[in-house]
Motif scaffolding. Structure first.
Motif, short mmCIF file in Angstrom:
data_model
loop_
_atom_site.label_atom_id
_atom_site.label_comp_id
_atom_site.label_asym_id
_atom_site.label_seq_id
_atom_site.Cartn_x
_atom_site.Cartn_y
_atom_site.Cartn_z
N GLN A 1 0.99 4.48 -2.24
CA GLN A 1 0.75 5.77 -1.84
C GLN A 1 2.08 6.75 -2.14
O GLN A 1 1.78 7.99 -2.51
CB GLN A 1 0.28 5.84 -0.59
N LYS B 1 6.25 11.38 9.07
CA LYS B 1 7.78 11.24 8.84
C LYS B 1 8.01 11.09 7.40
O LYS B 1 9.13 11.27 6.98
CB LYS B 1 8.26 9.82 9.88
N LEU B 2 7.16 10.18 6.81
CA LEU B 2 7.47 9.89 5.23
C LEU B 2 7.36 11.23 4.63
O LEU B 2 8.32 11.49 3.55
CB LEU B 2 6.69 8.77 4.76
N GLN B 3 6.42 12.09 5.01
CA GLN B 3 6.52 13.40 4.27
C GLN B 3 7.65 14.16 4.52
O GLN B 3 8.21 14.81 3.42
CB GLN B 3 4.97 14.14 4.61
N TYR C 1 -0.15 5.58 15.09
CA TYR C 1 0.85 5.13 13.79
C TYR C 1 0.52 5.78 12.43
O TYR C 1 1.34 5.95 11.58
CB TYR C 1 1.00 3.49 14.01
N ILE C 2 -0.71 5.62 12.17
CA ILE C 2 -1.04 6.49 10.98
C ILE C 2 -0.48 7.92 10.83
O ILE C 2 0.18 8.26 10.08
CB ILE C 2 -2.60 6.43 10.64
N ALA D 1 -4.01 3.00 16.43
CA ALA D 1 -3.86 3.01 15.29
C ALA D 1 -3.62 4.62 14.79
O ALA D 1 -2.96 4.69 13.85
CB ALA D 1 -5.32 2.49 14.39
N PHE E 1 0.69 -1.23 -0.05
CA PHE E 1 0.01 -0.05 0.00
C PHE E 1 0.86 1.32 0.07
O PHE E 1 0.56 2.27 -0.84
CB PHE E 1 -0.93 -0.04 1.07
N ILE F 1 -4.38 6.11 4.30
CA ILE F 1 -3.90 5.04 5.08
C ILE F 1 -5.01 4.42 6.09
O ILE F 1 -5.03 3.25 6.22
CB ILE F 1 -2.66 5.64 6.07
N ARG G 1 -3.90 12.55 3.21
CA ARG G 1 -3.43 11.22 3.17
C ARG G 1 -3.23 10.17 4.14
O ARG G 1 -3.08 9.00 4.12
CB ARG G 1 -1.57 11.71 3.12
N MET G 2 -3.62 10.77 5.26
CA MET G 2 -3.78 9.99 6.53
C MET G 2 -5.27 9.12 6.38
O MET G 2 -5.30 7.99 6.68
CB MET G 2 -4.15 10.64 7.91
N SER H 1 2.01 9.15 12.59
CA SER H 1 3.77 9.07 12.68
C SER H 1 4.03 8.87 11.24
O SER H 1 5.04 9.46 10.59
CB SER H 1 4.17 8.38 13.44
N MET H 2 3.67 7.66 10.65
CA MET H 2 4.00 7.31 9.39
C MET H 2 4.05 8.09 8.22
O MET H 2 4.55 8.72 7.66
CB MET H 2 3.04 6.11 8.86
N ASP H 3 2.70 9.01 8.30
CA ASP H 3 2.55 9.90 7.32
C ASP H 3 3.30 11.12 7.51
O ASP H 3 4.03 11.67 6.50
CB ASP H 3 1.06 10.54 7.30
N MET I 1 3.48 -0.33 13.24
CA MET I 1 1.81 -0.30 13.34
C MET I 1 1.57 -1.78 13.21
O MET I 1 0.33 -2.28 14.04
CB MET I 1 1.80 0.25 11.77
#
Lengths: 318, 318, 318, 318, 318, 318
Positions: free
Chosen positions: B178, C284-286, C277-278, C274, B174, C171, C167-168, C280-282, B281
Motif C-alpha cells: 500500500q 501516522k504513516l501519511q 489502529y487502522i 480495530a 500488505f 487496510i 486508504r483506511m 492511527s496507522m494510516d 494492531m
C-alpha cells in the motif's frame, strides 16, 4: 580586558573573545542590510552580540570558533545584556592568546582527570570487570580528555565529562566506605561506564556541542554503552551471559532510574540504585555551582535552571 | 469429554485434563487437613479445582504438567466456576492421549509458522540485513517453534511468538504494497527481530511462562535484542557504525513507541513508525479474538482484558 | 518555474504561486512603512515571503487565495528559507493557470475517491447500517470531495479526508480478510463515519483550514457524529436503542481510544479496537510520507513532526 | 429493633431488614456445606451477614430485595462488623412493615423533589430551552422519582438523582443572583439535563444499582444526553444548528470539565464553567455529609471516601 | 476620551492613560535609535504602545506608574491592537485626573469590602478562632484594602483580594444555610485566612503585581499562612496542639486540594472540602466575568484564559 | 532458638518471640470457633502465625507487645511461610529475656546516635541557626532516641530516625568538603530538621508505628516542622522575616523536591538541592541494605520494595 561575566551596561570595552556562534542575517530596512548575529564567549561566560553594516569581506573573515579582538559597547535589550560591536578583527599571532583561555573548562586539568580515572580503573580488583571497562575507555580515549558531559544540561564545557566522572568517583569512594555491602568494583565500573558513550552520542569541539550524532539520535548513549559492553565481552572472550556482563549492562541501562527519564529498566542491583543517586547528586549540584559562578555576584537570584525544574537559585544572606 | 470452556454448574463430569498449577495447602480445621489447590487446563481454557482429603500417596503422584483423568462436579464460588474433584488418577499409556492436545496452541502448526518465517527471511534482498536477522533467528532456533509471545498479555500459548510474527508479516506485506516508500527489507527484519529475545527473556514450557530469566529482568528483551544485533554484526564482520546496524537497532529499540511503554528512543525511521502500529494492531486484535474464543458463547460480555485498559468486549447483536 | 520545494538560497526566480496567507504589517523605522508578510504555496510546499515598500494599490490588490506572479530572491532567515519579493502581480487569464495546480492535493482525484467510498458504502450488507452511513455521507456530500482531514496534523490538503477514508478502507478490507471474526459492515461503516463530521467541525477552502466552526469548538467532531447517527436513525425510522445504533455510536465515540486523546468511552467492540489502529496507522504513516515528500531530498532529516511526538524522520542509507 | 448503624459486637439482636445481596456458597469442609453470604440493609446503613447450615427450602425462600426478620449476633471479622444469623424468616403481612422503610432515601420525598424540578422547568423563560428540557425529563419521568445518582460514588440511594438536581438548583439560583451575567435559563437547563441520562445508563431498583446498561457502557450518560438533545430538537422542530441546541449539548458534554474526568470538550460558556463547579460542590459535600451520617458518632474518623481521593473525614472538636 | 477597551484600528485619539510598564529599547537600524516600549492602561483594559524617536529628556521623564496624556493612532500588529504614540506628556495638576481612575479596581469600594470582612470576622462565635483570624488580618491590615488576589490569574486588580474574600463569604453564607452540618465559624475563618498571606507573598502597587517577595518564592502563601497561625496562637496564648489551631492550619494548607496544585495535604475536614470548591467557583467565574468585560462586545469569543485550561469563552446568541 | 529469618517449612521449633500484632477471629465452621491471628517478630524479621482452639483464658492473656514462648511448626500458605502454634505461654522473669532483644533496631545504639547529633548541633557556627535547631531537637528529645523514621518505607525500626539523621550527617560532611560553596551550617541544620516532626506525626512504640497522629494526618511532618521553626524563632527572639528563618523553613519545606512527593515549594537554595539528594540516597540505600539483611541468603532475589518502584533487588554472583 573585561571578562564577560563582569560586563555591565552601558560600558565600552576592548578585548579578545571567542566567536561561539555566528549567523549573517538581514535587516527589515529597505534596502535590507546584512548584519551578524554573534555569540561571544570567554572562560567566564557568554553574551550575544550584533555587528551592523557588515561588508562582503567580513562575511569571508568571521566564523564560529574564531578568536577575535572586539571593540564594543554593552546595551540592555529585553532585560538581557547585549554587545553592539564597533570594530572587529581576527586575533593575530602577535596577540599571543590561546584558544583554551577562552572556553569554559573543568576546574581540573584534563591530564589530571584522565590520570585519576585510569588510577581508579587500575584499582578494580575483578579482572573481568576491569577488562570491560578498559575496552570501553580505550574506545573513546581521544575524546574523553576534552568532551563535555552534555549540550547544555550540566558539565557543558571542556573536559566536563571527565570532571563529572572524577567527582562521582569521589562520592562513590565515600559511599562504599560508608556502606561496605556495596561492591566497590561495580560502583567504580558503573561510574566510568554510565556516560562513556556520550562522546559518540554528541559532536563537540572545545567542549561545545554542535549536534547529536546519528547514533546519538537513533540509539542514545545508554543503549550504545550497553552494546559496547557486548562488544567488549566478545573482544575479551567473556561469556555474554555471565553475571558480570549482565550486571554491568544493567547498571548502565538503569542509571536514569525511570523510563520517562530514559532508562528501559529500573535499578535492581544495590550498586545500580547507588549509581543513580551518585549521578543525580553530582549533576544537580554542579548545575547549581556553575550557575552561581556565571551569575554576577550583584544578583541575588541566578537565572532559571532547566535541569532544576526551571527554578532559580537564591544567595541567602546569613 | 467436557471441554473446560463448556463446563456449567452444577454438572458432573469425567475427562482428561492437564494439571497446569498445583499447590498442597492446609484447611483451617482442627486438626488441619491437606488439600490440593489445582488449575486444570485443556485446549479450550482453564479452571481452578480443589481436591479435599489428600493422601500422602497423592502428594507424591500429582505435579504441575501432569496429564490426569478427573471425575468431578462443577460449582460456583465467588461468581466463578470451580471444580470439586471426586476422583483423580494419572493418565496411562492406554488412555492414548497426548500432552499437546491439552494446551492452548497457535491455530497454525509450528512447522508451518517456522517455514513461513524462514521463507520471508530468505526473501530479504539486502544481504547484510539478512545475515543479521539470520544470526538472531538461529540463536533461538530451538525455542522459536514453541515459545509464547508473553506471560499473560497476548499470544500467551504454545508457538504464540511465531504466530505473532507470521501474522505481523502478513500485515507488513500488505502495508509495503500500500505504501511503497517503506523499505520492505527493514519491515521484514523489524518484525522478525522486534521480539526475538523473548525466548531468552522468559522461562516457558509448553507455551506456559513460569518466570522471567535474569537477563529478562535486568535487561529486558528490547535491550537484549539490541545487544544481539551488535553480536551478529561482529560475528558477520559488519561495520558496527553502518546505517544497517544502527537502523536495525533503532527499529527494535523504538518499537514500544514511548519511554513509559519501554522504548528508550522514539521511532525516527518510517519503518520504525510502521512497525509499532503493525505490532500493536496484531497484539490487540489477538487479545480480543482469543478472549472471545475462551468466553462461553452464552456470555454477551468477555471478562476484562488487561491489555485493553481493563475493558471487556461486547458481542453485538446485528 | 521554480517549485517551492526546490528553492535554495540565494537563487533568483520568477514564477506563479498562490498567496495562502497575507498580512499587512509596519516596520519599526521612522516613519514606519507598510510591508506585506505573505505565505506563498504551490503543490510542492509553502514558504514565507516579505514584500517591502507596499503601495496603497498593493493593499487593495493582494489577498489570501489570490494567484500571483512573483519575481523574487531566496534568502536564509533564522535557519529557514524566505522569499524577498521584488515584483508581484495578479495572475491574468492569459497566464492560463489554475488554482488547483497550486494547492496540495491528495494523490488520487476526488472523483475517484468519492467513487470508491460510494462503492464500499453500497457493499455494506446490513441495510440498517447502510442507511445510517448513507444519511451521514449525504449530509456532507458537497464537502467530502475536497475537505482536508485536519488543520495541520495529517492529510491537511485538498480531498485529504476522502483520501484518508479510502486508504483506511483498504487496510480495513485486508484486516477483515485476515481476521474473519471482525464484522466487515461495522469496519466499513466505522471507517466512513469516524471523521464524517470534520467538514462541519472545520472551515476550509481548497483544502486549507482557516478556523474551527462553532460546533467544532463546542462539541467536537466525535460528539457531532454521534448526534448525526441519532438524527439518521430518527430520519430512517430505526430504533434508537437498537444494537446497530448504539454500536455505531460507540465505534465513533471510542475511536480516539483514550479520554486524554478525546474519546469519552474506550473501545469495547472488536471493530472499535480495530478502527482505532487502522486510523492511527494510516494517519501516522501519511504524516511520515507527506513530510518526506515536502523535505528536499538533500536533507537527511525531515523537520520535526508534531503528531509523532515532535520527532524528525531520518532517511537511512542502505 | 437495632438499627444497623448502631450495631456493636458482640450484641445479640432481633429485627427486620432488607436482603440487599445474597449468594449461596459452599464451605471448605468435607463434605462441603451450603451457606448464604448476605448483605443486610436498613435506612441507616448496611452490614454483611453469614447464615450457616442452609436448607434446600432456605435456598428457595430467600433472594435479594426480600424483607426478612433476623435473629443474630454481631461479630468482628477482619476489623469489620459482621452478622452471624441464627434464625431467618420472610416478613409477613402482619409484620406491617414496608420496603421503603428499609432503604436509604433522599431526605426529601420524591413527590416534593419532582415538584420542585417541574417548577423550575416551568420557570425557564426561553421556550426553546424549556421544550428541550421538558422532552428529556419526560423521557425518564418514570425513573427520575426514584433513581440514585450513582452506583456508589455519591447520592447512591432512592431518589438520589432528583435530590442532587434539586440541591444543585438551589446553588444555581444563588449563583445567578450573585452573578447576574450568567443566563439563568441555561443554568437551570444545564442542571436538569447534566445527569438526565443516568436512569438509562444504570439499572437500579429501590435506589440500588445492580449494573450498567449496554448504552451506559458503550456510550456513557454524557454522550447519551447529547444524543437526547438532538432527538428533542428534531421532535420539537428546533434547528439542530441553532445556538440553543449547540449550547445545551456543550453544557452537558463539558460538565466533567476535563477529558480524563469524562468530558470530550472543555467548558467554553460561562454557564458551562458554573455548572461544573455547582455539580462538584454538591456531589463532594453530599459524600461528606452522607459518610458522616453513616459513621457511628463514636468514631472520630469516617471510612475513606473514594470520591475524595480516598481520604477520610475527621470530626473536629471545637 | 477613548477607553482602551473601545479602541479600534485605525483610529486616532487623544486621552489620559497610566503607564503600566515602560522599557527603553533600541532599533536595529544604523545608527540604532532609542524607542520606548510601553504598556498603557486605564480602568477598562490595557494596550501595548510604541514611542519612536525618544529624546534624552523623554527618558528622564517617563516611568512606570506615571499618568500621561497621549496622542496616538491605533494599528494592528500580529493580530493585536497597538498604539503608535505621536505625542506624550505627563499629566498636570490642572488636568484634574486621579491615579485611581486609571487602574482596574474591584467593583466595590475597598472601604466597603473591609467593612464586610470585619463584620463577618466579628460574627465568628468561637473566640479562639476569632482571635487567630483577627491577628492575621491585622498583620496585613495596611495591604488588604488594595492588594490584588494574584499577578494575572484572577482578581488581578486593585482590592481584588478583598473582593475575592467578600464574594466567597457570600457563597459561604449560602452553603452554611443549605448544609447546616458545616461549621460556619470554620467556613468564615477559612475564607478569610486562605489567601491572607498573599499581600506578603507578592509585591504590588495599585493592584499591579511587579514581583514575588523572597518569602513568596521560598515558602509560598499557603505555608506562610500556616506559620502565621502558629504565630497568632503563641501571641494569643492558644495551645498549638489544640483542634482549633490544627484545624485552621489544615483548612489553609489543603485549600488547593491536590499536591500538584500546591497543597501539601488533602482536605480532611468537611469545611476544608467546602472551602476548596467555594474558592474555585469564585475564582473561575470571576475570570470568566472579567474576561468578558474586557473583551469588546463585537467579539463573539474572548481571548484564551490561562486559568481555564487555555480555553476561550463564547457569547451564545439565545 | 530459631531466628525468624532462618525458619523453613516444615520445621518444628521452640523459642521466644514478641507478639507484634494479635487479633481474635472466628472460623467458618459450625459452631464457629475462636482462633488467634498473630504476627510474631524478633530482631531478624517477622512471620504470621495462627493459634487454633483458643480458650477464654488465652484471650485474656495474650496481647500485642507481649513476649511469649512458642512451640510451633512452620508451614507454607499461599507461597508464604506461616507458623501453626502448638503451645504458647507468656515469658517469665526467670526466662531472663528482654524486650529490646526482640525488636529490630538501628545498628548503632541510641545513646551514640544522640551523642553524634548533639555534637554536630554544637558545631553549628551560626548562633541563630544553632538556637533554632536546638529548640526543635529539644521538643522531641524524649522520642528522638527511639522513634523510627517511617511506618514501613525506610528505617522502620527502633531509633531508625536518629540513625537516618546520623548517616545523612556523614554524607553531608563529605559533600561540604567536596563542594565548599555549600554552607555547612545549613546542611547540618537541614539534615537535623528535615524529619524532626516525625515523632509527632506518628504514634510508635519500640520502633513500631501503629498510626499517624491527628497533626500527622491534617498537617504532615513537613508543614509541622515549618511551624516549629516559627515557634522556635518567636521563643528565641529571632526576626521571623530574617533570611535564616525563611531559609531554614524553605529547606525543610522543599526537601521532598516535587509537589507530588509532598513538597509545597521546589528547592531554590544550593543546600536545599543538596539536602534532597542526601536524604534520597540514604533512604533508598538503607531500604536496599535492610531488605537484603532480612532476606534469607539462599534467596537470590529480595521481595519487592515499595520505595523502589516495587522492584526487587538481585544478589549478583561475581
Amino acid at each position: 580586558m573585561t571578562l564577560i561575566k563582569q560586563m555591565q551596561a552601558p560600558d565600552e570595552f576592548v578585548g579578545f573573545y571567542l566567536i561561539k556562534e555566528l549567523e549573517v542575517k538581514q535587516t527589515n530596512t529597505t534596502p535590507a542590510k546584512d548584519f551578524m548575529d554573534i555569540v561571544l564567549c570567554d572562560a567566564s561566560g557568554q553574551i550575544s552580540a550584533k555587528m551592523w553594516d557588515v561588508s562582503a569581506a567580513d562575511k569571508e573573515t568571521f566564523f564560529p570558533m574564531t578568536l577575535v579582538k572586539v571593540q564594543g559597547i554593552i546595551q540592555t535589550y529585553r532585560d538581557k545584556l547585549q554587545v553592539k560591536i564597533g570594530r572587529l578583527r581576527k586575533a593575530l599571532p602577535e596577540d599571543a592568546i590561546q584558544m583554551t583561555d577562552f572556553i569554559r573548562s573543568a576546574p581540573i586539568s584534563p591530564v589530571d582527570l584522565i590520570h585519576t580515572i585510569n588510577q581508579v580503573l587500575e584499582s578494580i580488583a575483578n579482572p573481568t570487570i576491569k577488562s570491560i571497562v578498559s575496552f570501553c575507555v580505550t574506545k573513546v580515549a581521544d575524546k574523553l580528555n576534552h568532551y563535555p558531559a552534555a549540550k547544555t544540561h550540566h558539565h557543558a564545557y571542556f573536559a566536563g565529562l571527565a570532571y563529572h566522572i572524577v567527582r562521582m568517583l569521589e562520592i562513590g569512594e565515600f559511599i562504599c566506605k560508608q556502606r561496605p555491602f556495596l561492591n566497590a568494583d561495580l560502583i567504580k565500573a558503573g561510574i566510568i561506564l554510565h556516560d562513556i558513550a556520550k562522546p559518540e552520542e554528541m559532536i563537540a569541539q572545545l567542549g561545545i556541542v554542535s549536534d547529536y550524532s546519528l547514533q546519538g539520535k537513533l540509539l542514545g548513549h545508554i543503549s550504545m554503552a550497553s552494546n559496547w559492553i557486548t562488544e567488549a565481552a566478545i573482544h575479551e572472550g567473556i561469556d555474554l551471559q555471565s553475571d558480570v556482563v549482565i550486571g554491568l549492562q544493567h547498571i548502565v541501562l538503569s542509571h536514569h532510574n525511570l523510563p520517562e527519564w530514559g532508562s528501559p529498566v529500573l535499578p535492581q542491583l544495590p550498586e545500580a540504585v547507588a549509581l543513580h543517586y551518585i549521578d543525580s547528586m553530582d549533576a544537580k549540584l554542579q548545575m547549581v555551582e556553575d550557575t552561581l559562578l556565571t551569575t554576577p555576584e550583584t544578583e541575588a537570584w541566578t537565572p532559571m535552571i532547566r535541569g532544576l525544574e526551571n527554578k532559580a537559585i537564591y544567595r541567602l544572606n546569613l
